[in-house]
Design an enzyme around this catalytic site. Structure first.
Site, PDB file in Angstrom:
ATOM      1  N   TYR A 108       0.861  -1.182   0.000  1.00 55.09           N
ATOM      2  CA  TYR A 108       0.000   0.000   0.000  1.00 55.09           C
ATOM      3  C   TYR A 108       0.893   1.227   0.000  1.00 55.09           C
ATOM      4  O   TYR A 108       1.846   1.315   0.774  1.00 55.09           O
ATOM      5  CB  TYR A 108      -0.876  -0.009   1.257  1.00 55.09           C
ATOM      6  CG  TYR A 108      -1.643   1.271   1.476  1.00 55.09           C
ATOM      7  CD1 TYR A 108      -2.966   1.396   1.052  1.00 55.09           C
ATOM      8  CD2 TYR A 108      -1.044   2.372   2.087  1.00 55.09           C
ATOM      9  CE1 TYR A 108      -3.668   2.578   1.234  1.00 55.09           C
ATOM     10  CE2 TYR A 108      -1.741   3.560   2.264  1.00 55.09           C
ATOM     11  CZ  TYR A 108      -3.051   3.655   1.838  1.00 55.09           C
ATOM     12  OH  TYR A 108      -3.743   4.826   2.018  1.00 55.09           O
ATOM     13  N   GLU A 196      -3.429   7.472  -3.998  1.00 54.41           N
ATOM     14  CA  GLU A 196      -3.358   6.223  -3.242  1.00 54.41           C
ATOM     15  C   GLU A 196      -3.223   5.045  -4.201  1.00 54.41           C
ATOM     16  O   GLU A 196      -4.039   4.874  -5.091  1.00 54.41           O
ATOM     17  CB  GLU A 196      -4.625   6.052  -2.401  1.00 54.41           C
ATOM     18  CG  GLU A 196      -4.596   4.823  -1.515  1.00 54.41           C
ATOM     19  CD  GLU A 196      -5.921   4.609  -0.796  1.00 54.41           C
ATOM     20  OE1 GLU A 196      -5.997   4.883   0.397  1.00 54.41           O
ATOM     21  OE2 GLU A 196      -6.879   4.177  -1.457  1.00 54.41           O
TER      22      GLU A 196
END
Ligand code: GDP
Ligand code: MN
Length: 389
Positions: A108, A196
């Site tokens: 991530y 993101e």
């Protein structure tokens, strides 16, 4: 302004961040060619703004053209419901068809703004994928955060700190450095509020690739990003808010089924509190403002009625500058143009109250003076409506 995955990936590519090979399709007829170009095996991804697609079935791995076509037919032109769409689902108007990749690990990575330090912050976790939101709550130490001074920008030590947290050898360091610098540059140059990448995947050759992408552009900076404004997609549930703003009404859509129309922001907040306190849920916040104008009432009703979830309308007017007779007249006019199929409960008090009440009686409506009594009646009416109607 949120961007769709394929739009965010378009920007990532512009900044030399590796992404899977892929094509956007908006109709089933375009599918064949695209899937063949990818060699049959592909990933079919619904393009919606809400998160949680994967878990909701919006990301399908297909091994053949037939499987891809079945997945595409299943998704395209239908609303997709995820944990973020609150019961209504978001219409899938486009699919991203991508090559299927194998990877070693899902990570991530994000760049956002930290209000506390007033700097951008980069976050990296070795546990990316569809479960990351739970990780963020349970064990925050698996996420490495690095703050960047926006004046001096990214330094070598920022990158080293992030990379070390992955516990990998030096083979991947160069690619990682470029990746982080490029994403940070995209974040800054395009005035993003968030970039993101989840998952950011580690490939067998020790390079990284953005398998998914979410991006939010700061609305206040849109004036200097004309190219991004053109691709803007206003989500269904913001459409009402945009319309209200254009008409000078202050409106925020909420998840309940009791629509409210109130004069004054403070009273509107208090009204919503009363509704919730009595076990009901407001469908919106709506302040028609202090001025006296029947037209505003008509427009407010129009906007309220666009929400299919509304089961009952509650009007709370404490007349001051706003005159009760104006509100009643607006309501009467609105009803002369369209019939109101759902029940309405009204509380009306203050300036020209008598006159307002008389106008309402003419059209068969009664108004309460006391707020408590009005809410009690509202509760009776709301609870008398069977669920699902
Ligand atoms: P999200 O649920 O909206 O965040 O959708 P993502 O684009 O992140 O995809 C969800 C998950 O699907 C990823 O975490 C992967 O595990 C899986 N996935 C997506 N693309 C591929 C692919 O090309 N190959 C493989 N093996 N898995 C994929
Ligand atoms: Mn994702």
């Amino acid at each position: 302004m949120k961007l769709l995955e394929y739009q965010a990936k378009h920007l990532l590519k512009e900044y030399h961040v590796p992404i899977p090979e892929g094509f956007v399709v908006k109709g089933l007829s375009e599918l064949n060619k695209v899937v063949q170009q990818l060699g049959g095996r592909c990933v079919v991804k619904a393009q919606i703004l809400a998160g949680g697609r994967g878990k909701a079935g919006g990301v399908r791995l297909a091994g053949t053209l037939r499987e891809a076509a079945a997945a595409a037919e299943d998704l395209l032109g239908k609303p997709l419901e995820t944990y973020q769409t609150a019961g209504q689902g978001e219409m899938v108007n486009a699919l991203l068809i991508e090559e299927q990749l194998s990877f070693l690990k899902e990570l991530y990575f994000s760049v956002t703004y930290d209000r506390e330090t007033q700097t951008p912050v980069m976050m990296l976790s070795a546990e990316g994928g569809v479960e990351i939101e739970e990780i963020a709550v349970k064990k925050t130490d698996s996420i490495r955060k690095v703050h960047v001074n926006p004046l001096t920008g990214i330094q070598e030590h920022h990158i080293r700190e992030l990379y070390l947290s992955l516990g990998r050898g030096k083979e991947g360091y160069r690619a990682f450095t470029e990746l982080v610098r490029n994403i940070y540059r995209l974040y800054m140059e395009r005035d993003a509020a968030m970039v993101e990448i989840n998952p950011l995947v580690l490939l067998p050759d020790d390079t990284f690739l953005a398998l998914d992408a979410k991006m939010i552009i700061d609305d206040n900076a849109l004036f200097r990003h004309g190219d991004l404004v053109e691709i803007r997609k206003v989500p269904d549930d913001e459409q009402q808010e945009v319309e209200a703003r254009e008409k000078g009404l202050s409106f925020v859509k909420l998840d309940g089924d009791v629509a409210c129309m109130v004069n004054g922001a403070g009273l509107a907040m208090a009204t919503m509190d009363m509704i919730k306190h009595n076990g009901m849920e407001p469908a919106n916040f709506l302040d028609i403002g202090g001025s006296s104008n029947p037209q505003k009432v008509i427009e407010a009703l129009d906007i309220i009625m666009k929400n299919p979830r509304v089961k009952v309308i509650f009007i709370n007017v404490f007349g001051g500058i706003t005159r009760c007779d104006d509100v009643a007249n607006g309501f009467k006019k609105a009803l002369s143009r369209r019939s109101l199929e759902i029940p309405m409960v009204m509380r009306l008090t203050g300036t020209n109250e008598k006159e307002g009440r008389r106008i309402l009686e003419e059209i068969g409506y009664e108004a309460f003076t006391d707020l408590k009594e009005a809410v009690a009646r509202l509760k009776e009416v709301r609870n008398g409506i069977r669920e699902g109607n």
